[in-house]
Design a protein around this motif. Structure first.
Motif, PDB file in Angstrom:
ATOM      1  N   THR A  47      86.218  43.872 -16.376  1.00 23.68           N
ATOM      2  CA  THR A  47      86.662  44.917 -17.300  1.00 23.68           C
ATOM      3  C   THR A  47      87.213  46.100 -16.507  1.00 23.68           C
ATOM      4  OG1 THR A  47      84.495  46.000 -17.372  1.00 23.68           O
ATOM      5  CG2 THR A  47      84.902  44.257 -18.982  1.00 23.68           C
ATOM      6  N   THR A  48      88.291  46.671 -17.020  1.00 24.89           N
ATOM      7  CA  THR A  48      88.843  47.875 -16.378  1.00 24.89           C
ATOM      8  C   THR A  48      88.227  49.141 -16.951  1.00 24.89           C
ATOM      9  OG1 THR A  48      90.660  47.882 -17.994  1.00 24.89           O
ATOM     10  CG2 THR A  48      91.033  46.731 -15.903  1.00 24.89           C
ATOM     11  N   ASP A  49      87.528  49.010 -18.071  1.00 23.30           N
ATOM     12  CA  ASP A  49      86.868  50.152 -18.719  1.00 23.30           C
ATOM     13  C   ASP A  49      85.387  49.812 -18.873  1.00 23.30           C
ATOM     14  OD1 ASP A  49      85.906  52.186 -20.324  1.00 23.30           O
ATOM     15  OD2 ASP A  49      87.640  52.200 -21.668  1.00 23.30           O
ATOM     16  N   PRO A  50      84.486  50.614 -18.288  1.00 19.18           N
ATOM     17  CA  PRO A  50      83.048  50.319 -18.412  1.00 19.18           C
ATOM     18  C   PRO A  50      82.579  50.227 -19.861  1.00 19.18           C
ATOM     19  CG  PRO A  50      83.432  52.030 -16.764  1.00 19.18           C
ATOM     20  CD  PRO A  50      84.737  51.808 -17.454  1.00 19.18           C
ATOM     21  N   ARG A  51      83.268  50.897 -20.780  1.00 19.85           N
ATOM     22  CA  ARG A  51      82.869  50.837 -22.181  1.00 19.85           C
ATOM     23  C   ARG A  51      83.057  49.442 -22.758  1.00 19.85           C
ATOM     24  NH1 ARG A  51      86.388  55.538 -24.705  1.00 19.85           N
ATOM     25  NH2 ARG A  51      87.907  54.408 -23.387  1.00 19.85           N
ATOM     26  N   ASP A  52      84.051  48.711 -22.259  1.00 22.79           N
ATOM     27  CA  ASP A  52      84.241  47.335 -22.712  1.00 22.79           C
ATOM     28  C   ASP A  52      83.045  46.473 -22.320  1.00 22.79           C
ATOM     29  OD1 ASP A  52      86.679  48.158 -23.639  1.00 22.79           O
ATOM     30  OD2 ASP A  52      87.835  47.316 -21.959  1.00 22.79           O
ATOM     31  N   ALA A  53      82.558  46.659 -21.099  1.00 20.04           N
ATOM     32  CA  ALA A  53      81.390  45.897 -20.640  1.00 20.04           C
ATOM     33  C   ALA A  53      80.159  46.232 -21.482  1.00 20.04           C
ATOM     34  CB  ALA A  53      81.123  46.194 -19.167  1.00 20.04           C
ATOM     35  N   GLU A  54      79.955  47.509 -21.760  1.00 21.63           N
ATOM     36  CA  GLU A  54      78.803  47.914 -22.566  1.00 21.63           C
ATOM     37  C   GLU A  54      78.876  47.325 -23.966  1.00 21.63           C
ATOM     38  OE1 GLU A  54      78.789  52.134 -22.463  1.00 21.63           O
ATOM     39  OE2 GLU A  54      78.311  52.255 -20.310  1.00 21.63           O
ATOM     40  N   ALA A  55      80.073  47.341 -24.573  1.00 19.15           N
ATOM     41  CA  ALA A  55      80.227  46.783 -25.912  1.00 19.15           C
ATOM     42  C   ALA A  55      79.961  45.281 -25.915  1.00 19.15           C
ATOM     43  CB  ALA A  55      81.630  47.078 -26.439  1.00 19.15           C
ATOM     44  N   LEU A  56      80.453  44.586 -24.892  1.00 18.82           N
ATOM     45  CA  LEU A  56      80.227  43.145 -24.802  1.00 18.82           C
ATOM     46  C   LEU A  56      78.740  42.824 -24.671  1.00 18.82           C
ATOM     47  CD1 LEU A  56      81.462  40.320 -24.607  1.00 18.82           C
ATOM     48  CD2 LEU A  56      81.684  40.681 -22.125  1.00 18.82           C
ATOM     49  N   LEU A  57      78.031  43.599 -23.847  1.00 18.73           N
ATOM     50  CA  LEU A  57      76.594  43.379 -23.671  1.00 18.73           C
ATOM     51  C   LEU A  57      75.821  43.644 -24.960  1.00 18.73           C
ATOM     52  CD1 LEU A  57      76.107  44.989 -20.148  1.00 18.73           C
ATOM     53  CD2 LEU A  57      76.102  42.558 -20.710  1.00 18.73           C
ATOM     54  N   GLU A  58      76.220  44.669 -25.712  1.00 23.20           N
ATOM     55  CA  GLU A  58      75.556  44.939 -26.983  1.00 23.20           C
ATOM     56  C   GLU A  58      75.750  43.781 -27.955  1.00 23.20           C
ATOM     57  OE1 GLU A  58      76.273  48.659 -28.841  1.00 23.20           O
ATOM     58  OE2 GLU A  58      75.885  49.845 -27.033  1.00 23.20           O
ATOM     59  N   LEU A  59      76.935  43.219 -27.965  1.00 19.81           N
ATOM     60  CA  LEU A  59      77.183  42.073 -28.838  1.00 19.81           C
ATOM     61  C   LEU A  59      76.329  40.874 -28.449  1.00 19.81           C
ATOM     62  CD1 LEU A  59      81.088  42.254 -29.042  1.00 19.81           C
ATOM     63  CD2 LEU A  59      79.512  42.562 -30.966  1.00 19.81           C
ATOM     64  N   LEU A  84      77.045  33.935 -17.779  1.00 18.85           N
ATOM     65  CA  LEU A  84      78.159  34.860 -17.932  1.00 18.85           C
ATOM     66  C   LEU A  84      77.900  36.051 -17.021  1.00 18.85           C
ATOM     67  CD1 LEU A  84      80.778  35.477 -19.626  1.00 18.85           C
ATOM     68  CD2 LEU A  84      79.309  36.925 -21.035  1.00 18.85           C
ATOM     69  N   VAL A  85      78.831  36.330 -16.121  1.00 14.74           N
ATOM     70  CA  VAL A  85      78.677  37.437 -15.174  1.00 14.74           C
ATOM     71  C   VAL A  85      79.732  38.496 -15.487  1.00 14.74           C
ATOM     72  CG1 VAL A  85      78.663  38.136 -12.763  1.00 14.74           C
ATOM     73  CG2 VAL A  85      77.787  35.885 -13.409  1.00 14.74           C
ATOM     74  N   VAL A  86      79.262  39.670 -15.907  1.00 16.62           N
ATOM     75  CA  VAL A  86      80.169  40.794 -16.148  1.00 16.62           C
ATOM     76  C   VAL A  86      80.142  41.649 -14.898  1.00 16.62           C
ATOM     77  CG1 VAL A  86      80.735  42.733 -17.660  1.00 16.62           C
ATOM     78  CG2 VAL A  86      79.609  40.696 -18.595  1.00 16.62           C
ATOM     79  N   ALA A  87      81.150  41.505 -14.048  1.00 10.61           N
ATOM     80  CA  ALA A  87      81.132  42.194 -12.752  1.00 10.61           C
ATOM     81  C   ALA A  87      82.523  42.166 -12.144  1.00 10.61           C
ATOM     82  CB  ALA A  87      80.132  41.526 -11.814  1.00 10.61           C
ATOM     83  N   ASN A  88      82.698  42.971 -11.108  1.00  9.69           N
ATOM     84  CA  ASN A  88      83.944  42.990 -10.338  1.00  9.69           C
ATOM     85  C   ASN A  88      83.719  42.446  -8.929  1.00  9.69           C
ATOM     86  OD1 ASN A  88      84.825  44.319 -12.599  1.00  9.69           O
ATOM     87  ND2 ASN A  88      85.930  45.911 -11.503  1.00  9.69           N
ATOM     88  N   SER A  89      82.616  41.731  -8.744  1.00  9.15           N
ATOM     89  CA  SER A  89      82.273  41.203  -7.428  1.00  9.15           C
ATOM     90  C   SER A  89      83.105  39.962  -7.114  1.00  9.15           C
ATOM     91  CB  SER A  89      80.779  40.837  -7.390  1.00  9.15           C
ATOM     92  OG  SER A  89      80.498  40.017  -6.285  1.00  9.15           O
ATOM     93  N   PRO A  90      83.932  39.996  -6.066  1.00  6.90           N
ATOM     94  CA  PRO A  90      84.741  38.810  -5.720  1.00  6.90           C
ATOM     95  C   PRO A  90      83.884  37.613  -5.329  1.00  6.90           C
ATOM     96  CG  PRO A  90      84.861  40.483  -3.989  1.00  6.90           C
ATOM     97  CD  PRO A  90      84.167  41.117  -5.151  1.00  6.90           C
ATOM     98  N   ALA A  91      82.710  37.873  -4.731  1.00  7.32           N
ATOM     99  CA  ALA A  91      81.849  36.761  -4.331  1.00  7.32           C
ATOM    100  C   ALA A  91      81.350  36.002  -5.560  1.00  7.32           C
ATOM    101  CB  ALA A  91      80.664  37.296  -3.522  1.00  7.32           C
ATOM    102  N   LEU A  92      80.946  36.715  -6.602  1.00  6.87           N
ATOM    103  CA  LEU A  92      80.478  36.072  -7.826  1.00  6.87           C
ATOM    104  C   LEU A  92      81.629  35.448  -8.598  1.00  6.87           C
ATOM    105  CD1 LEU A  92      77.919  38.777  -9.035  1.00  6.87           C
ATOM    106  CD2 LEU A  92      77.358  36.459  -8.298  1.00  6.87           C
ATOM    107  N   LEU A  93      82.742  36.168  -8.700  1.00  5.85           N
ATOM    108  CA  LEU A  93      83.885  35.676  -9.474  1.00  5.85           C
ATOM    109  C   LEU A  93      84.496  34.430  -8.840  1.00  5.85           C
ATOM    110  CD1 LEU A  93      85.588  39.116 -10.282  1.00  5.85           C
ATOM    111  CD2 LEU A  93      84.197  37.701 -11.820  1.00  5.85           C
ATOM    112  N   ALA A  94      84.403  34.335  -7.512  1.00  4.27           N
ATOM    113  CA  ALA A  94      84.972  33.170  -6.829  1.00  4.27           C
ATOM    114  C   ALA A  94      84.246  31.891  -7.205  1.00  4.27           C
ATOM    115  CB  ALA A  94      84.921  33.379  -5.318  1.00  4.27           C
ATOM    116  N   ARG A  95      83.006  31.979  -7.631  1.00  2.00           N
ATOM    117  CA  ARG A  95      82.236  30.794  -7.996  1.00  2.00           C
ATOM    118  C   ARG A  95      82.236  30.528  -9.497  1.00  2.00           C
ATOM    119  NH1 ARG A  95      80.779  32.409  -3.283  1.00  2.00           N
ATOM    120  NH2 ARG A  95      80.018  30.907  -1.738  1.00  2.00           N
ATOM    121  N   ALA A  96      82.956  31.350 -10.239  1.00  2.00           N
ATOM    122  CA  ALA A  96      83.049  31.143 -11.679  1.00  2.00           C
ATOM    123  C   ALA A  96      84.036  30.020 -11.993  1.00  2.00           C
ATOM    124  CB  ALA A  96      83.491  32.436 -12.365  1.00  2.00           C
ATOM    125  N   ASP A  97      83.736  29.258 -13.047  1.00  2.00           N
ATOM    126  CA  ASP A  97      84.662  28.216 -13.498  1.00  2.00           C
ATOM    127  C   ASP A  97      85.951  28.842 -14.007  1.00  2.00           C
ATOM    128  OD1 ASP A  97      82.875  26.018 -13.035  1.00  2.00           O
ATOM    129  OD2 ASP A  97      81.725  26.754 -14.738  1.00  2.00           O
TER     130      ASP A  97
END
Length: 584
Positions: free
Chosen positions: A378-390, A539-552
């Motif tokens: 997410t480029t906006d932290p509010r998007d991440a917070e909204a997704l987690l609330e859902l 589901l990983v909500v993050a900007n970590s390249p190490a974690l994202l590299a292992r995502a499907d």
């Protein structure tokens, strides 16, 4: 579906919680009903004590008229024996009655504390508008003050009995004198009701400002390391000083009102009793009263000072108890933050968002199937917070457009147990609790030691065990103050992995660790969640390249909308903005 906080499991008690009282009066009535056995025993014994104490001047006066004046030794012996019995009953009744009353008060305080804590820790949450420190104040100080309602009623009835016995005795001596007392005492109490209302208001302000200061102190202590890091300790100290000063001023105001009220009670009762004693003396001089009757009247008038002042103190107890009860009712009747349903989840907890709009999110489509590891950037932290609330089920259904389903069932229709059993949301600010490493890892699960150790290895936190002589029994201080930020984060991640939920949602789980540890965590999480039977989804909500590299696959949210979807490697090659956001 739940958060990774172990407190959510702590409220799962087998006993159904009592219905919350709708008003302060209802709370007081319930308090008396559920402690009725001890309250009744306390009232009877304390009333017996007050009646016996009121009869002491009567016994002395009768001894003078029946034994001393006529010089009857036999009558004197009988009167002395009767007085001894009277004092025995007086002392025994008070000790036993006070014990019953105190037990009822402490029992009610305990029940109110548990009830307030249960409401505060309910997985559905609450919308009382109180901060964490204020809730703590309500569950402790206000619960103890509200429990004084038991003592207030017990004392009020016992004091009323004392005044009735005294009035009857005065009527037996002289009817006009007894009628004067009978009219004067209610009039005096009526006049003292006006300052009692002021005490209620001052007590409520005092409790509110004290709770505010407690809430601020809680916030500052939890963020102390951050404040020290940005050199904002002086500003924080000034804020707390101001809050503490307001609490001090409110406490002084309440104490001043209490002191004024006590002074008024003492002065009014002294004037009233002086009038009674003066009238009795004038009647004795005119021969309307004997020496014994004069002693009875003066003794009763002097004794009457105690129940009259006690009535004033009872008014103060009621005022304080009502102020705290009002705050308790506010918490206990607060609406739920989440309104769950009662349906069960499907066999495979597929998570699907279809055309979802919530807060900053717009028309989001997202699916998470068993066995998948999906990253969200997410480029906006509010998007991440909204997704987690859902995903955690905290969003109000009427505020959500589109559908959010787990196992084909809308989230708001799932029961709490089904939500918790399907999806675990480990938020970035997960808390650890005082105890041991083992107790923090195993909370809410029946995982054995091998599984806990495996979870620690997957979270790259095995050094916490191997590097300490007590291993899994390593002590954890309050708020995990004896661990670094990275260690706390890894323990929270290990706790989530040990729970082994069908769907695990992680939010920035590696922000406090170095790049090498981050790579080890990414490998460990991917391995721990892959190849399990039944298949687990992550589901990983993050900007970590190490974690994202292992995502499907990786889903990119820009301004609340899904802009791109693909593998990490492909997005880095094709999307310059994505690469700039995640590569560092």
């Amino acid at each position: 579906m739940t958060t990774g906080t172990p407190v959510a499991e702590a409220v799962r008690t087998p006993a159904e919680p009592p219905a919350a009282p709708a008003t302060v009066r209802a709370l007081g009535g319930r308090t008396l009903r559920r402690n009725r056995a001890h309250v009744l025993a306390g009232v009877v014994l304390l009333s017996l004590h007050q009646a016996a104490e009121a009869l002491v001047p009567v016994a002395i006066g009768l001894t003078i008229d029946w034994a001393v004046v006529p010089g009857d030794v036999r009558a004197l012996a009988v009167c002395v024996a009767g007085t001894a019995v009277l004092f025995t009953v007086l002392a025994t009744a008070y000790r036993t009655g006070a014990r019953f009353t105190l037990r009822a008060v402490e029992n009610e305080a305990h029940l109110l504390r548990v009830e307030a804590a249960r409401r505060a820790l309910d997985p559905r949450g609450e919308r009382s508008g109180l901060r964490a420190g204020e809730v703590l104040s309500v569950a402790t100080s206000d619960a103890e003050q509200a429990a004084q309602y038991v003592r207030a009623w017990s004392s009020a009835i016992a004091v009323a009995v004392a005044i009735i016995v005294t009035t009857v005795a005065l009527l037996a001596v002289d009817v006009p004198l007894g009628l004067g007392v009978l009219v004067g005492v209610p009039l005096l109490m009526l006049l003292l009701r006006f300052p009692a209302a002021r005490i209620t208001r001052r007590s409520e302000v005092k409790q509110a400002t004290a709770a505010g200061a407690t809430a601020l102190a809680t916030d500052l202590v939890s963020g102390l390391r951050v404040l020290m890091g940005i050199n904002a300790r002086h500003n924080a100290a000034n804020r707390y000083r101001e809050a503490s000063t307001r609490a001090l001023e409110a406490s002084v105001g309440a104490a001043a009102s209490n002191g004024l009220y006590r002074g008024l009670v003492t002065a009014a009762s002294a004037v009233f009793l002086a009038c009674v004693a003066g009238t009795a003396g004038w009647m004795a001089l005119n021969g309307r009263l004997s020496v014994g009757e004069l002693v009875i009247v003066v003794g009763l008038a002097q004794f009457l000072a105690e129940p009259v002042q006690a009535l004033g103190m009872v008014g103060q107890l009621f005022a304080t108890a009502r102020a705290s009860a009002r705050r308790l009712v506010r918490l206990l009747n607060a609406p739920d933050a989440v309104t769950p349903g009662n349906r069960s989840c499907g066999e495979e907890p597929l998570v699907a968002l279809t055309g979802v709009g919530y807060r900053t999110l717009r028309d989001v489509d997202l699916e998470l199937a068993p066995g998948e590891l999906v990253g969200v950037v997410t480029t906006d932290p509010r998007d991440a917070e909204a997704l987690l609330e859902l995903l955690s089920g905290r969003a109000e259904p009427e505020e959500v457009r589109g559908t959010v389903t787990v196992g084909g069932v809308p989230v708001h229709e799932l029961g709490l147990d089904a939500l918790r059993g399907a999806v675990l949301v480990e938020e970035h600010g997960a808390a650890l609790f005082e105890g041991s490493l083992r107790s923090n890892l195993a909370v809410g699960t029946d995982a054995g030691e091998p599984r806990l150790l495996e979870a620690l290895r997957s979270a790259a936190a095995e050094d916490l065990v191997s590097g300490h002589s007590q291993g899994l029994d390593r002590p954890i201080a309050d708020r995990a103050a004896n661990l670094s930020g990275g260690q706390r984060q890894r323990v929270a991640l290990a706790r989530a992995l040990a729970a082994d939920p069908p769907v695990l949602v992680l939010h920035d789980p590696t922000t406090a660790v170095d790049a090498v540890t981050e790579e080890a965590i990414a490998r460990g999480v991917a391995a721990a969640r892959a190849g399990t039977v039944p298949a687990r989804a992550t589901l990983v909500v993050a900007n970590s390249p190490a974690l994202l590299a292992r995502a499907d696959r990786v889903v990119v949210l820009v301004r609340g909308r899904v802009r791109r979807t693909g593998t990490h490697a492909r997005l880095v090659e094709e999307d310059q903005a994505y690469g700039e956001a995640v590569l560092r």
